[in-house]
Scaffold this motif. Sequence first.
Motif, PDB file in Angstrom:
ATOM      1  N   SER A 101       0.831  -1.205   0.000  1.00  0.00           N
ATOM      2  CA  SER A 101       0.000   0.000   0.000  1.00  0.00           C
ATOM      3  C   SER A 101       0.866   1.255   0.000  1.00  0.00           C
ATOM      4  O   SER A 101       0.562   2.230  -0.706  1.00  0.00           O
ATOM      5  N   VAL A 102       1.944   1.232   0.795  1.00  0.00           N
ATOM      6  CA  VAL A 102       2.872   2.365   0.785  1.00  0.00           C
ATOM      7  C   VAL A 102       3.488   2.538  -0.593  1.00  0.00           C
ATOM      8  O   VAL A 102       3.605   3.661  -1.111  1.00  0.00           O
ATOM      9  N   SER A 148       1.016   4.078  -2.930  1.00  0.00           N
ATOM     10  CA  SER A 148       0.764   5.500  -2.678  1.00  0.00           C
ATOM     11  C   SER A 148       1.823   6.398  -3.291  1.00  0.00           C
ATOM     12  O   SER A 148       1.595   7.605  -3.444  1.00  0.00           O
ATOM     13  N   ASN A 171       0.879  12.174  -4.634  1.00  0.00           N
ATOM     14  CA  ASN A 171      -0.462  11.786  -4.164  1.00  0.00           C
ATOM     15  C   ASN A 171      -0.761  12.405  -2.810  1.00  0.00           C
ATOM     16  O   ASN A 171      -1.896  12.840  -2.552  1.00  0.00           O
ATOM     17  N   TYR A 172       0.232  12.455  -1.937  1.00  0.00           N
ATOM     18  CA  TYR A 172       0.038  13.086  -0.638  1.00  0.00           C
ATOM     19  C   TYR A 172      -0.138  14.590  -0.775  1.00  0.00           C
ATOM     20  O   TYR A 172      -0.864  15.218   0.009  1.00  0.00           O
ATOM     21  N   GLY A 224     -11.461   6.580   1.290  1.00  0.00           N
ATOM     22  CA  GLY A 224     -10.525   5.675   0.646  1.00  0.00           C
ATOM     23  C   GLY A 224     -11.221   4.672  -0.249  1.00  0.00           C
ATOM     24  O   GLY A 224     -10.753   4.376  -1.359  1.00  0.00           O
ATOM     25  N   GLY A 258      -3.726   5.168  -6.545  1.00  0.00           N
ATOM     26  CA  GLY A 258      -2.656   5.845  -5.822  1.00  0.00           C
ATOM     27  C   GLY A 258      -3.194   6.747  -4.735  1.00  0.00           C
ATOM     28  O   GLY A 258      -2.683   6.760  -3.605  1.00  0.00           O
ATOM     29  N   ILE A 259      -4.233   7.524  -5.062  1.00  0.00           N
ATOM     30  CA  ILE A 259      -4.847   8.407  -4.078  1.00  0.00           C
ATOM     31  C   ILE A 259      -5.465   7.582  -2.946  1.00  0.00           C
ATOM     32  O   ILE A 259      -5.317   7.904  -1.763  1.00  0.00           O
ATOM     33  N   ALA A 296      -4.648   4.593  -1.930  1.00  0.00           N
ATOM     34  CA  ALA A 296      -3.586   4.022  -1.096  1.00  0.00           C
ATOM     35  C   ALA A 296      -2.980   5.071  -0.177  1.00  0.00           C
ATOM     36  O   ALA A 296      -2.671   4.784   0.985  1.00  0.00           O
ATOM     37  N   SER A 297      -2.820   6.281  -0.680  1.00  0.00           N
ATOM     38  CA  SER A 297      -2.258   7.348   0.167  1.00  0.00           C
ATOM     39  C   SER A 297      -3.218   7.720   1.287  1.00  0.00           C
ATOM     40  O   SER A 297      -2.783   8.058   2.398  1.00  0.00           O
ATOM     41  N   VAL A 334      -2.720   4.953   3.896  1.00  0.00           N
ATOM     42  CA  VAL A 334      -1.458   5.135   4.637  1.00  0.00           C
ATOM     43  C   VAL A 334      -1.572   6.316   5.596  1.00  0.00           C
ATOM     44  O   VAL A 334      -1.111   6.250   6.747  1.00  0.00           O
ATOM     45  N   SER A 335      -2.193   7.403   5.146  1.00  0.00           N
ATOM     46  CA  SER A 335      -2.369   8.568   6.015  1.00  0.00           C
ATOM     47  C   SER A 335      -3.229   8.228   7.220  1.00  0.00           C
ATOM     48  O   SER A 335      -2.970   8.707   8.331  1.00  0.00           O
TER      49      SER A 335
END
Length: 312
Positions: free
Chosen positions: A47-48, A51, A71-72, A268, A279-280, A282-283, A286-287
């Motif tokens: 997942s990281v 992202s 993405n972040y 998510g 990608g979004i 997954a970010s 992770v966030s």
Amino acid sequence: MEAQVPSLPPVQARKSLQASDRRSGYGLLSPAILVIAVVTLFPIVYSVFMSLNDIQLTTSGYKMSFIGLKNYGVLVNSGVFWHSVWFTVYYAIVTVIVELVLGMLIALAIQNVQRLQGVSIVVMLIPWSLITVISAQMWGYIYNGVYGVLNYIVTSLHIVSQPVTWLGTPVSAVISMMVADIWKTTPFVVIILVSGLQMIPKDYYEAAYIDGANKWEVFWNITFPLLRGSISLAALFRILQAFGVFDLPFVLTNGGPGNSTESLAMLGETSLFQNLHFGIGASIAVSTVILVLAVCLIFLSAFRSMVEGDAA
């Protein structure tokens, strides 16, 4: 003839034996460690990695292009994301605090019940045992603006003059969802606190009452300090669950009205499976993990400081 007492093995032999035992233990644990690594660690690491990439669907599958932290950056500049963060945080804080207070009161009541204590615990477990999707659908029927039982009760008691659309406005929708969550998960807190109460020696209470302490002094000076471990355990589990809330708002409000009840988990899911922005999505995941870890660390640090302050 006297029997000879066997001497202890040399230090090196003992160390060799301990090392052999450790290797045997690692060998027995290795299948479980492998399963945990495959089931838990690999998805987190992947997942990281997702992202940090721009993922595009193709006719043959998907294509990844490394873009670093872009993405972040999209999330940081997204008002929808920050609204979901704010909603998830205050939803978790309010529900956990209310559940801990109610759970404590109910646990103390059950602990003081001389008869039918087991029945009381079983009855308390009924809401917790229900699947969240089913309980959410049930609360949806209760809150329904046309035939909901809640409107029937409040109009019959003349609390309101006409039926209320409980899930139709942001404020009432958030409160209604919190009530449903508190109803379902408070029994979990109760069971943990009842277990903690039963581990407190009764001699402490007898000595306190002999010394003339009232019930509040007994609770504050004996019950609460000795129950802090159980309280912290219940709070930690509930924080983790509350930050991952998905099925309740998904069924009850679908994130609405607007996006007023859209949690990070729902955002998510929308990005990943509806908008196909992998990608979004997954970010966001992770966030969320980073946010949960930060909140748990803050909570544990505050709890440790409180305990150390009392000990000093």
